[in-house]
Design an enzyme around this catalytic site. Structure first.
Site: not given
Length: 396
Positions: A207, A223
Site C-alpha cells: 500500500e 480496503k
C-alpha cells in the site's frame, strides 16, 4: 533523540541498501552519512524535525512541487520511517498504548551518499530459530473490541475504526535476513528493510501512503479482503459492505490530500480495483492531486499520517477509539516507510510489517470495522493477513 553525523564518505563502510523506494540503480553503491532517531517521549514535532534534518544534509524538502534532479554523485536521498504513534502525535491525537517494542524509534531518517567502493558483505547467519507466537489479545478479546466499535458506530461516534492486533515471538540468530525475505512476498510493492542499533524493520506492504509521481501526489488506499480464489474475487466485487467501507476511506484520503493540494486538483484515478497480495484479493483505489505551491514535507506528513485506511473515519474520533481498545501500541505497524530524495518521494504504509528488537520479533495485523462487520470474520481476516508473514519469518 539521537543524531549521527559521519564526516568522510570514503571512511564509511558500504553496505547494500534495501529500504523501500530507494532508487534500484543506487542500492549497491551507498553509504550512510547521517542519521536521526526520535521517540514520542522526546517531545517536539517529528514532521518538522525530519524536514529540517533532511535540509541540513543536502535533501531539501521545503517545496515538493519544485522540480529536482537526482545526480549520481553526492547525496542520493534518505530512508524515512515514521510510526503510527508519531503520526498521531503530529496531529494532536492520542498516541495509543505503549509500544511492545520500545527499542524501535518513532522516527528514523537515514541519509545516504553515493560511493564507488565495493560493498561490505554481511556475514551469513549460522543459525535461525523462531519460537511460538504469542498474541496480545485472544480471539474472544478481539471480537469484543469489534463489538465495541460497532456500538460506537451505532451511537454515531464514528463511521469506521481500523482495529489492529499484535503478536510477538522469541528468536535466536540474526533477524535481518529473515526480515529481508519479506520483500519476496507477492505484491510487496514496499518490500525492504531498515535497521538500527538494537532494532530492525522488515516490510512486505502493498500500500502506497503517499508518493510523488509525474508531479502529482498519489495515495493508494486498500480496503476490502477476500481469499485469492475466483469465488473470493466475485464475492469481493459483489460485497456492498466492503465497497461502502472502501469508498468511505477513499473520501477520507481525498480530504487529506485536499489540505495540501492545489485547489480543484484532487481526483480519483481508479476506484475499487481488485489486486492480489499473496493468497488474498484486496480492493485498491488511486487518489491523486497536484501539490500546492511551496508544500513542504512536514505539512505533507501531517496531512496524510496516520494513514486513513489504518485509522478510520472521522480520523481523530477513530484514533481515540482505537487508542482505548487496542491492548498494545502499533510500534512499526501502520506507519510510513520509504524514500525521499531529489525528485523522489515514495512512502509505503507499514502494513504486513514485522520488527525485531534484541529478543523478539513483532507483527501487527488488523482490519477496518463497520456496522456490518462480523466479529468472527474480522478475527479470521486479521489472521489471514498475518499468516504469510509468519510463515516466511519462520523459514530457515
Amino acid at each position: 533523540m539521537s543524531r549521527n553525523h559521519p564526516d568522510v564518505v570514503e571512511a564509511l563502510p558500504q553496505v547494500p541498501v534495501d529500504a523501500p523506494g530507494a532508487p534500484p540503480a543506487c542500492r549497491g553503491r551507498l553509504v550512510e552519512t547521517a542519521r536521526l532517531q526520535w521517540r514520542v517521549a522526546d517531545g517536539g514535532d517529528p514532521a518538522d524535525l525530519a524536514q529540517r534534518f533532511l535540509a541540513a544534509h543536502g535533501v531539501p524538502t521545503d517545496d515538493l512541487a519544485r522540480p529536482a534532479r537526482h545526480t549520481p554523485d553526492g547525496v542520493c536521498g534518505a530512508a524515512l520511517f515514521l510510526s503510527a504513534a508519531a503520526g498521531a502525535h503530529t496531529i494532536g491525537a492520542p498516541p495509543g498504548a505503549p509500544s511492545p517494542a520500545p527499542a524501535l524509534p518513532d522516527l528514523a531518517v537515514v541519509v545516504y551518499h553515493h560511493t564507488d567502493r565495493p560493498p561490505t558483505r554481511r556475514p551469513t547467519p549460522d543459525r535461525w530459530w523462531l519460537g511460538d507466537w504469542q498474541d496480545s489479545w485472544s480471539a474472544t478479546e478481539h471480537a469484543a473490541a469489534v463489538d465495541a466499535v460497532r456500538a460506537a458506530i451505532g451511537r454515531g461516534d464514528v463511521y469506521q475504526v481500523n482495529l489492529v492486533g499484535h503478536a510477538a515471538a522469541p528468536y535466536a540468530g540474526d533477524p535481518r535476513p529473515a526480515l529481508a525475505r519479506l520483500a519476496a512476498l507477492p505484491g510487496a510493492r514496499y518490500g525492504g528493510t531498515l535497521t538500527g542499533a538494537g532494532w530492525a524493520v522488515g516490510c512486505a506492504s502493498p500500500e502506497t501512503l503517499v508518493a510523488l509521481e509525474h508531479g502529482r501526489l498519489v495515495t493508494r488506499p486498500i480496503k476490502g479482503t477476500r481469499p485469492a480464489t475466483p469465488a473470493g474475487r466475485r464475492e469481493l466485487l459483489a460485497s456492498a459492505k466492503e465497497r461502502a467501507e472502501h469508498v468511505m476511506i477513499v473520501d477520507l484520503e481525498r480530504n487529506d490530500l485536499a489540505r495540501v493540494a492545489r485547489t480543484g486538483s484532487v481526483r480519483v484515478d481508479e476506484l475499487f480495483a481488485v489486486r492480489r497480495w499473496c493468497d488474498l484479493w484486496q480492493a485498491e483505489s488511486t487518489v491523486s492531486a497536484a501539490p500546492a505551491d511551496g508544500l513542504g514535507l512536514a505539512d505533507l506528513l501531517r496531512a496524510v499520517s496516520p494513514g486513513g485506511s489504518v485509522t478510520g473515519a472521522p480520523k481523530h474520533a477513530a484514533l481515540a477509539h482505537l487508542a482505548a481498545l487496542e491492548p498494545v501500541g502499533r510500534g512499526a505497524g501502520m506507519g510510513a516507510l520509504g524514500w525521499i530524495g531529489p525528485g523522489r518521494l515514495d512512502l509505503g504504509l507499514t502494513i504486513r510489517t514485522a520488527a525485531a528488537d534484541a529478543h523478539r520479533l513483532h507483527l501487527w495485523a488488523g482490519g477496518g470495522i463497520t456496522w456490518g462487520s462480523d466479529p468472527a470474520a474480522e478475527v479470521a481476516e486479521a489472521a489471514a493477513k498475518a499468516a504469510p508473514v509468519r510463515a516466511l519469518l519462520a523459514a530457515g
